[in-house]
Write an enzyme that holds these catalytic residues in place. Structure first.
Site, mmCIF file in Angstrom:
data_model
loop_
_atom_site.group_PDB
_atom_site.id
_atom_site.type_symbol
_atom_site.label_atom_id
_atom_site.label_comp_id
_atom_site.label_asym_id
_atom_site.label_seq_id
_atom_site.Cartn_x
_atom_site.Cartn_y
_atom_site.Cartn_z
ATOM 1 N N THR A 268 0.832 -1.208 0.000
ATOM 2 C CA THR A 268 0.000 0.000 0.000
ATOM 3 C C THR A 268 0.862 1.252 0.000
ATOM 4 O O THR A 268 0.610 2.205 -0.753
ATOM 5 C CB THR A 268 -0.923 -0.004 1.225
ATOM 6 O OG1 THR A 268 -1.774 -1.152 1.180
ATOM 7 C CG2 THR A 268 -1.773 1.253 1.271
ATOM 8 N N GLU B 274 8.834 -6.924 -2.960
ATOM 9 C CA GLU B 274 9.274 -8.328 -2.830
ATOM 10 C C GLU B 274 10.024 -8.804 -4.074
ATOM 11 O O GLU B 274 9.639 -9.792 -4.717
ATOM 12 C CB GLU B 274 8.081 -9.246 -2.544
ATOM 13 C CG GLU B 274 7.344 -8.936 -1.274
ATOM 14 C CD GLU B 274 8.179 -9.162 -0.018
ATOM 15 O OE1 GLU B 274 9.246 -9.795 -0.113
ATOM 16 O OE2 GLU B 274 7.776 -8.692 1.047
#
Length: 509
Positions: free
Chosen positions: A43, A149
């Site tokens: 987010t 990631e």
């Protein structure tokens, strides 16, 4: 180059994800973003990229700044495109014809084999798909790069390639890297932000030094809170005594002093800061034990590809009780094939030629994708039907593993990769094995979860064979290290032998 400034940035969901972030990300800053699964990392990255707006506060970007966000998943529209075309499509249409050389330059930076460049993205490994997304971002020549990631699905060779690339080609622009890989964060970042729902904490240091400072910060906060609570209790007791005496004696002065003490206690109480607790749930393991000294013995075993081609030979290997064996090797060397072969041998009633398994072995198995989980079932249905522990116990266990009531009743297929990993590890624990066979068990597990898993493997004292690219995890849990080199399997004293051969330094401790 430019910079990104955050002023009192807050994002509220049902509860705050994070609040009152004040931060500047400037030239050559490489910020490591650390938080548990579902704690707001993605987010925040979308807010930094301008794809989402914070609930409160503002994010200021230098005029004309181009920000590239590399998200975790490959867009569906790219899967059937050749890799070269998928990267080219990241360029504006009017630039593609005259600037395609930039695509080749970027693919060269990532050492992309020529035969892969015309292969459909769908046919690439998960690691190459990740690098393709990063190449798409880089070919646009951004002024800032956000990586969500980036090490997911990367084998060690590609992970080290990405580390080198960040240190060299991408080293001058501001970067934000959200990752659960502690060694990757240590190698690639200069600052660290620990994202928290109450009070996020940042340090101008790479991960390991920042983590030490965070632990000291949390310990000091807990100590200060404890002292303040004792002082609050003392002030209120004194205020109560003074008030009683004041009422009985009719002394306005004592009543005023009592009120002052009460106000001081209230001010101290309002100043208490919550000590952070991870919300992603606990990871625990179990070990039912066995009296057998040798749990598995292999002799003259050939490990083969799915098509039958020979990968490597195992002349002799014994797995003794309490061995924690880590299997190392380059991508495609056959690590996962050996795990599958052992799983088959330990699960089949008639065993496998050349592999002897103690009758007392109770196997706990996980593969990289947690494919042992039934995708159509809900987590609650899966735990209830598999382990028959009753509704209340199953609900409680899932809640302890970080599953809300809502998540417990969703199909497993709709869970995030991190949630699937935690469910798979919960099932592993409930099967109460004495032999763990785990292929990349830390995939998609956050840092608190990885540390819990390490502690549980050590404390449960269970025998295990593990494949992992997480260097910290390997160093912490391993007692024996097997390396696949060509067609041979050999034992080495430490994983550093293999890491050095791959061009990596040993993980710092």
């Amino acid at each position: 180059m430019g910079s990104i400034s955050l002023r009192n940035v807050t994002v509220l969901a049902q509860t705050p994800l994070f609040q009152d972030l004040n931060l500047v990300i400037g030239e050559r800053d490489r910020l490591g973003l650390v938080a548990g699964n579902g704690a707001g990392k993605s987010t925040l990255l979308k807010c930094l990229a301008g794809l989402s707006e914070p609930t409160h506060g503002e994010i200021l970007r230098s005029r004309g700044m181009r920000i590239a966000l590399v998200e975790q998943d490959v867009p569906e529209a790219l899967f059937d495109l050749p890799l070269h075309e998928a990267v080219s499509r990241a360029l504006p249409p009017f630039e593609r014809d005259g600037q395609e050389w930039r695509v080749d330059v970027v693919l060269d930076e990532f050492e992309t084999p020529l035969d892969l460049r015309e292969r459909p993205v769908r046919a690439l490994s998960g690691g190459w798909q990740r690098l393709a997304l990063i190449a798409r971002a880089w070919v646009t020549e951004p002024d800032a790069l956000l990586l969500d990631e980036p090490t997911n699905h990367l084998d060690l060779e590609k992970l080290l390639l990405l580390e080198r690339w960040i240190a060299s080609a991408a080293g001058s622009i501001p970067m934000v890297i959200a990752s659960h890989d502690r060694d990757f964060l240590q190698a690639c970042t200069t600052k660290t932000l620990f994202l928290r729902p109450e009070n996020s904490v940042s340090f101008a240091h790479p991960y390991r030094r920042a983590r030490d400072l965070l632990d000291a910060h949390d310990a000091a906060l807990a100590d200060r809170n404890e002292k303040d609570r004792r002082e609050i209790k003392r002030l209120r007791q004194n205020a109560g005594e003074l008030r009683n005496v004041g009422i009985n004696s009719g002394s306005d002065l004592l009543l005023t002093k009592a009120k002052q003490l009460k106000n001081r206690a209230q001010a101290l109480e309002e100043g208490l800061q919550a000590v952070h607790k991870e919300r992603s749930g606990e990871i625990r393991l179990a070990n039912r034990g066995t009296h057998a000294k040798v749990l598995a013995a292999l002799e003259n075993v050939a490990v083969r590809k799915p098509d039958g081609g020979r990968l490597f030979e195992i002349p002799k290997l014994e797995v003794a009780q309490r061995d924690r064996i880590v299997l190392l090797g380059r991508n495609g060397a056959g690590k996962s094939q050996l795990i599958r072969l052992l799983h088959k041998a330990m699960s089949a009633a008639d065993g496998q030629t050349g592999i002897k398994v103690s009758p007392s072995v109770v196997l706990g198995y996980t593969d990289q994708d947690m494919s042992q989980l039934p995708n159509k079932a809900t987590p609650l249905d899966f735990i209830l039907s598999t382990f028959r522990l009753g509704d209340q116990k199953s609900l409680s266990l899932l809640a302890g593993a970080g599953f809300s009531i809502e998540k417990q009743q969703q199909p497993i297929a709709k869970l995030s990769a991190g949630q699937k990993a935690r469910l798979g590890l919960l099932a592993l624990r409930l099967s109460e094995p004495n032999f763990y066979l785990m292929d990349e068990p830390t995939n998609h597990v956050d840092i608190p979860g990885r540390e819990q898993l390490e502690a549980e493997i050590l404390s449960s004292d269970a025998t295990s064979i593990v494949v992992s690219h997480d260097r910290s995890f390997v160093k912490t849990i391993g007692t024996r290290f097997l390396v696949i080199e060509g067609t041979k399997l050999k034992e080495v004293d430490s994983p550093e032998v293999f890491y050095k051969a791959m061009g990596a330094d040993a993980p710092p401790r």
